[in-house]
Design a protein around this motif. Structure first.
Motif, PDB file in Angstrom:
ATOM      1  N   CYS A  47     -11.909  26.238 -16.359  1.00  0.00           N
ATOM      2  CA  CYS A  47     -11.498  27.376 -17.189  1.00  0.00           C
ATOM      3  C   CYS A  47     -10.212  27.128 -17.971  1.00  0.00           C
ATOM      4  O   CYS A  47     -10.068  27.589 -19.098  1.00  0.00           O
ATOM      5  CB  CYS A  47     -11.337  28.625 -16.329  1.00  0.00           C
ATOM      6  N   THR A  49      -9.078  24.642 -19.438  1.00  0.00           N
ATOM      7  CA  THR A  49      -9.142  23.786 -20.625  1.00  0.00           C
ATOM      8  C   THR A  49      -9.244  24.605 -21.901  1.00  0.00           C
ATOM      9  O   THR A  49      -8.973  24.096 -22.990  1.00  0.00           O
ATOM     10  CB  THR A  49     -10.347  22.834 -20.546  1.00  0.00           C
ATOM     11  N   CYS A  50      -9.635  25.873 -21.772  1.00  0.00           N
ATOM     12  CA  CYS A  50      -9.830  26.706 -22.967  1.00  0.00           C
ATOM     13  C   CYS A  50      -8.918  27.931 -23.036  1.00  0.00           C
ATOM     14  O   CYS A  50      -8.638  28.417 -24.123  1.00  0.00           O
ATOM     15  CB  CYS A  50     -11.282  27.176 -23.053  1.00  0.00           C
ATOM     16  N   HIS A  51      -8.489  28.464 -21.912  1.00  0.00           N
ATOM     17  CA  HIS A  51      -7.636  29.649 -21.966  1.00  0.00           C
ATOM     18  C   HIS A  51      -6.720  29.695 -20.755  1.00  0.00           C
ATOM     19  O   HIS A  51      -6.895  28.964 -19.784  1.00  0.00           O
ATOM     20  CB  HIS A  51      -8.466  30.933 -22.070  1.00  0.00           C
ATOM     21  N   MET A  75     -18.857  32.411 -21.052  1.00  0.00           N
ATOM     22  CA  MET A  75     -17.971  31.298 -21.381  1.00  0.00           C
ATOM     23  C   MET A  75     -18.762  30.029 -21.693  1.00  0.00           C
ATOM     24  O   MET A  75     -18.379  29.231 -22.547  1.00  0.00           O
ATOM     25  CB  MET A  75     -16.991  31.031 -20.229  1.00  0.00           C
ATOM     26  N   LYS A  76     -19.893  29.855 -20.994  1.00  0.00           N
ATOM     27  CA  LYS A  76     -20.696  28.662 -21.259  1.00  0.00           C
ATOM     28  C   LYS A  76     -21.569  28.848 -22.496  1.00  0.00           C
ATOM     29  O   LYS A  76     -21.677  27.947 -23.335  1.00  0.00           O
ATOM     30  CB  LYS A  76     -21.564  28.333 -20.044  1.00  0.00           C
ATOM     31  N   PHE A  79     -19.920  30.556 -25.893  1.00  0.00           N
ATOM     32  CA  PHE A  79     -18.622  29.969 -26.208  1.00  0.00           C
ATOM     33  C   PHE A  79     -18.576  28.461 -26.017  1.00  0.00           C
ATOM     34  O   PHE A  79     -17.660  27.803 -26.500  1.00  0.00           O
ATOM     35  CB  PHE A  79     -17.528  30.633 -25.375  1.00  0.00           C
ATOM     36  N   ALA A  81     -18.305  26.435 -23.121  1.00  0.00           N
ATOM     37  CA  ALA A  81     -17.506  25.790 -22.072  1.00  0.00           C
ATOM     38  C   ALA A  81     -18.329  24.689 -21.409  1.00  0.00           C
ATOM     39  O   ALA A  81     -19.533  24.835 -21.194  1.00  0.00           O
ATOM     40  CB  ALA A  81     -17.068  26.815 -21.036  1.00  0.00           C
ATOM     41  N   GLN A  82     -17.652  23.576 -21.089  1.00  0.00           N
ATOM     42  CA  GLN A  82     -18.344  22.404 -20.559  1.00  0.00           C
ATOM     43  C   GLN A  82     -18.263  22.361 -19.033  1.00  0.00           C
ATOM     44  O   GLN A  82     -17.368  21.771 -18.450  1.00  0.00           O
ATOM     45  CB  GLN A  82     -17.715  21.123 -21.142  1.00  0.00           C
ATOM     46  N   CYS A 139     -12.378  17.390 -23.203  1.00  0.00           N
ATOM     47  CA  CYS A 139     -11.023  17.650 -23.716  1.00  0.00           C
ATOM     48  C   CYS A 139     -10.369  16.422 -24.334  1.00  0.00           C
ATOM     49  O   CYS A 139      -9.334  16.547 -24.981  1.00  0.00           O
ATOM     50  CB  CYS A 139     -10.130  18.163 -22.586  1.00  0.00           C
ATOM     51  N   VAL A 147      -8.777  18.630 -27.227  1.00  0.00           N
ATOM     52  CA  VAL A 147      -7.921  19.643 -26.604  1.00  0.00           C
ATOM     53  C   VAL A 147      -6.662  18.958 -26.087  1.00  0.00           C
ATOM     54  O   VAL A 147      -5.553  19.417 -26.286  1.00  0.00           O
ATOM     55  CB  VAL A 147      -8.655  20.360 -25.448  1.00  0.00           C
ATOM     56  N   VAL A 182      -1.456  23.657 -24.315  1.00  0.00           N
ATOM     57  CA  VAL A 182      -2.633  23.805 -23.450  1.00  0.00           C
ATOM     58  C   VAL A 182      -2.442  22.977 -22.183  1.00  0.00           C
ATOM     59  O   VAL A 182      -2.245  21.767 -22.251  1.00  0.00           O
ATOM     60  CB  VAL A 182      -3.919  23.349 -24.180  1.00  0.00           C
TER      61      VAL A 182
END
Length: 205
Positions: A47, A49-51, A75-76, A79, A81-82, A139, A147, A182
């Motif tokens: 989680c 990695t994005c927020h 999220m997946k 959006f 998410a990996q 990322c 990221v 981040v």
């Protein structure tokens, strides 16, 4: 006409200055609440990695399990998410028992063993398996920032005899503020040997 021309020039100058404004955000320091639940490590890894971790604490405290299931699925998709579908049940269980309606069922933070108390056993997985299992390429890229920084940039910064140890320690402990706002979540589930394997690969770029 002269006044209008002057006003236009001033407006363009101000617009140019506004475009050059650069805002520096402070590094992320918020963390997820420690827990012995399996989903704790998965949420940290998948989680952050994005927020920010604060996202979970701002959700309605009475939110039921179905709410957290829908949130994790969202999220997946859509959006992007990996993380694996297999991670979802444990992530939802941690979130609802830590931030939602089932908070009384969560393991108390005081019962959590410090991460440094136990050293994982030696690993031995190959680099491709480690990269895939831990979502590293979600990322990072080899030679450009995604990221997080590209591996080539990391290799330049940590070039030297102690580079492998430093990068391996950063992988296992995570961190914030080294490469931007981040944070990198900790991968403390990795053995010392597997973290070193990843570090050697990164530094060879």
């Amino acid at each position: 006409m002269l006044i209008r021309t002057f006003a236009t020039a001033v407006a363009l100058a101000l617009a140019g200055n506004a475009g050059a404004l650069e805002i520096q955000l402070p590094p992320e320091t918020a963390t997820y609440k420690p827990s012995e639940l399996p989903g704790y490590q998965l949420v940290q890894r998948n989680c952050m990695t994005c927020h920010a971790a604060q996202y979970a604490s701002t959700q309605p405290p009475a939110s039921p399990r179905a709410y957290w299931e829908a949130t994790v699925k969202k999220m997946k998709k859509p959006f992007g998410a990996q993380f694996d579908d297999a991670d979802m049940p444990a992530m939802v269980d941690y979130l609802v028992k830590t931030y939602g309606a089932e908070r009384g069922a969560a393991a108390p933070a005081a019962a959590v063993k410090p991460a440094a108390a136990a050293v994982p056993a030696a690993g031995g997985q190959d680099v491709k398996t480690l990269l895939a299992a831990n979502g590293c390429m979600a990322c990072h890229a080899l030679d450009q920032k995604v990221v997080g920084p590209g591996f080539a940039e990391v290799a330049v910064r940590y070039k030297g005899k102690d580079g492998v140890a430093a990068v391996a320690a950063n992988i296992r402990s995570g961190g914030a503020g080294k490469w931007g706002p981040v944070p990198m979540p900790p991968f403390s589930q990795l053995s010392v040997a597997d973290a070193a394997t990843l570090a050697k690969y990164v530094l060879s770029r």
